[in-house]
Design an enzyme around this catalytic site. Structure first.
Site, short mmCIF file in Angstrom:
data_model
loop_
_atom_site.label_atom_id
_atom_site.label_comp_id
_atom_site.label_asym_id
_atom_site.label_seq_id
_atom_site.Cartn_x
_atom_site.Cartn_y
_atom_site.Cartn_z
N ASN A 112 11.72 7.68 5.34
CA ASN A 112 11.31 7.33 6.70
C ASN A 112 9.80 7.11 6.87
OD1 ASN A 112 11.54 7.62 9.88
ND2 ASN A 112 10.03 9.13 9.19
N TYR A 186 -6.43 -9.79 1.92
CA TYR A 186 -5.76 -8.76 2.71
C TYR A 186 -5.72 -9.15 4.17
CZ TYR A 186 -4.86 -4.36 5.16
OH TYR A 186 -4.34 -3.39 5.97
#
Length: 344
Positions: A112, A186
């Site tokens: 998660n 990026y």
């Protein structure tokens, strides 16, 4: 099997376990990132259903705080705090060893935890943070616990938290293997999108491997929706602009954001994949149902999934080999075996 018609997109996780009369007594669940948001709610609901839940957090203090929060509501909950930093391979290895030493089964592994957006920065081992935590950290963790999942079969499940970002922030070409670790450039949202598609491809390849071995383990991936959480804590103005610039379906994404979910509903699809008898192995879920509308075109690309797996394994082996002292040489093949054994 047809899905229970009482289950809708806004059915809460707690309502799901009631509808399914889910009894997880005797089962062990491990939920990464269980100190806040969706992870904390997932841990709470699984504990409510009777599961013993491992609470791994970056610090034991955070784990104990999460446990206190859950026990205020469920005093009888069986919760075990452990330390796990998914941005540090040595921490992941130490956590896996600590868990294995408990000699417990592993019925539910919920990958998660995650990070989203923000400036470019790196994990301790040199991975771009989103790729490193969201994909590489969980890839390594799952590898180390793979044998335990097999021992706990039949019926074990792995749930990988993904996001609609796998579709919204990537083109139909899917992963850019020349820039997986942001080697060439990026942008926060594309990096996040790549990590989230990696979660889906990893889940599908893991399912193929389990099925090929004849092991009854169900692996699914999940888009929880736009949920209240601290996931966007690293977002800044650059990230916000990147969010708008990179989105290929801005109106669709804005509609999703408008359909904001509180955490009890945001965790429901994860709970659905943990307890529903109707899930299909290897599928991608959102709003408590199989989803295709926010799924990247390459999500079923078996070659891409296998290439990602091989690259991820090679990157891990290289990083782990770097940490070995010259006085304790070990072959690449032997080190690769440690990715699935969890031994010291």
């Amino acid at each position: 099997m047809t899905q229970n018609t009482q289950i809708q997109w806004n059915t809460s996780g707690e309502d799901l376990i009631k509808l399914y009369k889910a009894d997880l007594t005797g089962k062990v669940a491990l939920v990464t990132g269980s100190n806040s948001g969706i992870g904390l709610e997932t841990a709470r609901v699984l504990a409510l259903a009777g599961a013993k839940v491992i609470i791994p957090c970056r610090t034991l203090e955070k784990a104990h705080t999460a446990i206190k929060t859950i026990k205020r509501i469920i005093p009888q909950a069986e919760l075990i705090p452990l330390q796990l930093d998914l941005s540090d391979l040595s921490s992941i290895k130490s956590f896996a060893n600590a868990f294995l030493e408990l000699n417990l089964p592993l019925d539910l592994l919920v990958n998660n935890a995650g990070v989203m957006g923000g400036p470019k920065f790196f994990t301790k081992d040199g991975f771009e943070m989103q790729f490193g935590v969201n994909h590489m950290g969980h890839f390594y963790l799952t590898q180390l616990l793979k044998n335990k999942l097999k021992e706990s079969a039949p019926g074990s499940r792995v749930v990988c938290l993904s996001s609609s970002a796998n579709y919204h922030f990537l083109t139909k070409e899917g992963l850019d293997f020349s820039n997986l670790n942001s080697e060439r450039y990026y942008t926060p949202m594309k990096s996040y999108g790549q990590a989230k598609l990696a979660n889906i491809l990893f889940a599908k390849e893991l399912q193929r491997q389990f099925s090929a071995e004849g092991v009854d383990i169900a692996v699914t991936s999940v888009h929880p929706g736009a949920v209240e959480s601290n996931l966007g804590r690293h977002l800044d103005l650059f990230s916000a602009w990147d969010f708008i610039r990179c989105t290929r379906g801005l109106l669709t994404l804005l509609k999703e954001i408008v359909g904001f979910k509180y955490v009890n509903v945001g965790a429901s699809t994860t709970i659905f994949c943990c307890v529903s008898p109707d899930i299909k192995k290897g599928e991608f879920y959102a709003d408590n149902a199989i989803n295709r509308s926010v799924l990247n075109e390459q999500s079923e690309n078996k070659e891409m999934a296998k290439q990602l797996w091989d690259i991820s394994e090679r990157l891990l082996v290289d990083k782990l080999l770097e940490s070995i002292e010259d006085s304790n040489p070990i072959s690449r093949n032997s080190k690769a075996e440690l990715l699935t054994t969890g031994t010291k």
